[in-house]
Scaffold this active site. Structure first.
Site, PDB file in Angstrom:
ATOM      1  N   ASN A  60       0.823  -1.198   0.000  1.00 46.68           N
ATOM      2  CA  ASN A  60       0.000   0.000   0.000  1.00 46.68           C
ATOM      3  C   ASN A  60       0.864   1.257   0.000  1.00 46.68           C
ATOM      4  O   ASN A  60       1.001   1.919  -1.025  1.00 46.68           O
ATOM      5  CB  ASN A  60      -0.946  -0.008   1.203  1.00 46.68           C
ATOM      6  CG  ASN A  60      -2.139   0.909   1.009  1.00 46.68           C
ATOM      7  OD1 ASN A  60      -2.018   2.015   0.508  1.00 46.68           O
ATOM      8  ND2 ASN A  60      -3.316   0.452   1.414  1.00 46.68           N
ATOM      9  N   ASP A  61       1.452   1.581   1.125  1.00 48.11           N
ATOM     10  CA  ASP A  61       2.211   2.821   1.240  1.00 48.11           C
ATOM     11  C   ASP A  61       3.397   2.884   0.282  1.00 48.11           C
ATOM     12  O   ASP A  61       3.758   3.958  -0.190  1.00 48.11           O
ATOM     13  CB  ASP A  61       2.701   3.008   2.678  1.00 48.11           C
ATOM     14  CG  ASP A  61       1.549   3.042   3.675  1.00 48.11           C
ATOM     15  OD1 ASP A  61       0.499   3.617   3.326  1.00 48.11           O
ATOM     16  OD2 ASP A  61       1.694   2.488   4.771  1.00 48.11           O
TER      17      ASP A  61
END
Length: 375
Positions: A301-302
Site C-alpha cells: 500500500n504505502d
C-alpha cells in the site's frame, strides 16, 4: 511470517534488558573512570533498546497505538539532555553519596525515553526503527562484554551493532529520512493521517486478469505485508512459474521497507523458493516499469502510493516509492478499500490504469492460477 517482526522486536528487547541488568549489577564494583563510562553507556543503551523494542512489539501486534504530537520531540530531547547530564555527574563524582540513586534514576529515564521515542513513529517507518533498536542491542551487548572482559561478547556485539547501524543508515537513505529524526522521535509522525477520496475505482474479473497476464511480455509483482498476512507466497510463486512457462518475463519489485521488518519480503519469497535473481530492488526496477505490461500489487500500500510524490501534507511525502503508476496496466489485490499502515488514502487505486481485484490474496491467486492454467 506474519508475526516474525514482533518476534525480532522481542529478541531485541531481551538482549537490551540483559545488557542493562549486567551494567546495573556490576556498577558498584567499578573503579576505573573508563569502565564507569562504558558501564553507564551500556545501562542507558540497553534500557532504551529494551523499552523501545517492547513498544515496537506492541505497535506491530496492534496492542499499542501511535502518539503523534509535535511536542514529543522536545520531550525526547529534554530526556536525552538529562541522560547525558546524569552520566557526566556520576562519572565526575558530583553525585556523592547519592550515586546509587542517580544510577537508578538514569535507568528509569532511559526506560522512559525508549518508550517515548518509539511512540510517535508510524507509517511505513517501523522497519527502520527495528533495525535501529537492533543496533542498540548489539552496542549494549558489546558494552557488557567490556565490563566482563569477554572477547566473544565484545566481538558479537560489535558485529550486531555495526551491521544494524549500517542497515539503518541505508534504509533511512532509501526512505529519504534523517537518522536524527529517528533518534528524537519525529520519524514518520508528520503530516495528515488521512487523504481525500481520489475518484472512482474500477474492478477487474479473474478471467480478464488471467488473459491480460498471459498475453503480456513483462509482469512485475509488488509484494507487501498483505501477502504475508494471507500466507500467499507459495501460490504467488506458482503463478510466477505458470506465466514464465508461457514466455512472460516475471520480476518482483522489492521496496526497502515493504512489510514490517528489514528484508521481510525477501525472506517471505525465499520461503516459497522464488529465485533470488527475480527479486529486483526499487531503484533498479523503477526505470523498467514504464515498459512493463502489468504490475500486480499484492498486499502493498504505502510503498506504491503516489502521494509521496505530490502531496506535501502526506506523512509519507518525500519517501521513494515503487513507481507502479507508471506501468501500462496495474492490478491491485486487496481485501477491501482499507488504508495502509500509514493510515492514508492510496491514490494509486483511483488511477485510470488501475483495476482492483478484491478478496483474500491467497484465494484470489489460487483462482487466478486456475484461470491461467485453463488458457
Amino acid at each position: 511470517m506474519t508475526a516474525m517482526p514482533q518476534l525480532v522486536s522481542l529478541f531485541n528487547a531481551t538482549g537490551g534488558a540483559a545488557s542493562a541488568l549486567v551494567a546495573l549489577l556490576e556498577f558498584p564494583n567499578v573503579e576505573a573512570t573508563g569502565v564507569m563510562v562504558i558501564t553507564l553507556s551500556g545501562l542507558a543503551i540497553g534500557s532504551v533498546a529494551f523499552s523501545g523494542s517492547m513498544i515496537a512489539y506492541g505497535k506491530l501486534d496492534g496492542k499499542v497505538h501511535d502518539i503523534r504530537a509535535s511536542y514529543m520531540k522536545y520531550i525526547n530531547l529534554a530526556l536525552l539532555a538529562m541522560v547525558v547530564s546524569l552520566v557526566v555527574l556520576i562519572v565526575s563524582g558530583l553525585t556523592g553519596s547519592f550515586t546509587s540513586t542517580a544510577v537508578y534514576l538514569l535507568f528509569g529515564i532511559t526506560l522512559l525515553y525508549g518508550v517515548l521515542f518509539v511512540m510517535p513513529i508510524g507509517g511505513a517507518d517501523m522497519p527502520v526503527v527495528i533495525s535501529l533498536l537492533n543496533s542498540f542491542t548489539g552496542i549494549a551487548a558489546a558494552m557488557a562484554g567490556f565490563i566482563y572482559g569477554n572477547q566473544a561478547m565484545i566481538l558479537g556485539g560489535i558485529l550486531v551493532g555495526s551491521a544494524g547501524t549500517i542497515l539503518t543508515i541505508l534504509m533511512c537513505r532509501a526512505m529519504n529520512r534523517s537518522l536524527l529524526n529517528v533518534i528524537v522521535g519525529a520519524f514518520g509522525g508528520g503530516g495528515a493521517a488521512a487523504g481525500a477520496e481520489g475518484g472512482t475505482i474500477k474492478e477487474i474479473s479473474l478471467s480478464d486478469a488471467s488473459i491480460l497476464l498471459t498475453y503480456s511480455q513483462k509482469v512485475v509483482i509488488v509484494p507487501g505485508y498483505g501477502l504475508a498476512v494471507a500466507q500467499a507466497q507459495h501460490v504467488c510463486s506458482e503463478l510466477d512459474t505458470l506465466l514464465t512457462e508461457k514466455g512472460v518475463d516475471v520480476k518482483y519489485a522489492i521496496h526497502p521497507v515493504a512489510g514490517r521488518m528489514p528484508g521481510h519480503m525477501n525472506v517471505l519469497l525465499a520461503e516459497a523458493d522464488v529465485p533470488y535473481e527475480k527479486l529486483v530492488e526499487m531503484d533498479d526496477i523503477n526505470p523498467a516499469l514504464p515498459n512493463t505490461d502489468v504490475v500486480i500489487v499484492i498486499g502493498a500500500n504505502d510503498v506504491v502510493n503516489p502521494a509521496s510524490l505530490d502531496d506535501p501534507s502526506s506523512p509519507i511525502f518525500g519517501m521513494p516509492i515503487i513507481m507502479a503508476h507508471t506501468a501500462k496496466n496495474i492490478i491491485v489485490m486487496k481485501r477491501g478499500m482499507g488504508k495502509g499502515y500509514a493510515g492514508i488514502e492510496n491514490q494509486l487505486f483511483f488511477n485510470d490504469k488501475t483495476r482492483m481485484l478484491f478478496g483474500n490474496a491467497k484465494d484470489s491467486l489460487q483462482k487466478l492460477v486456475a484461470e491461467v492454467k485453463s488458457l
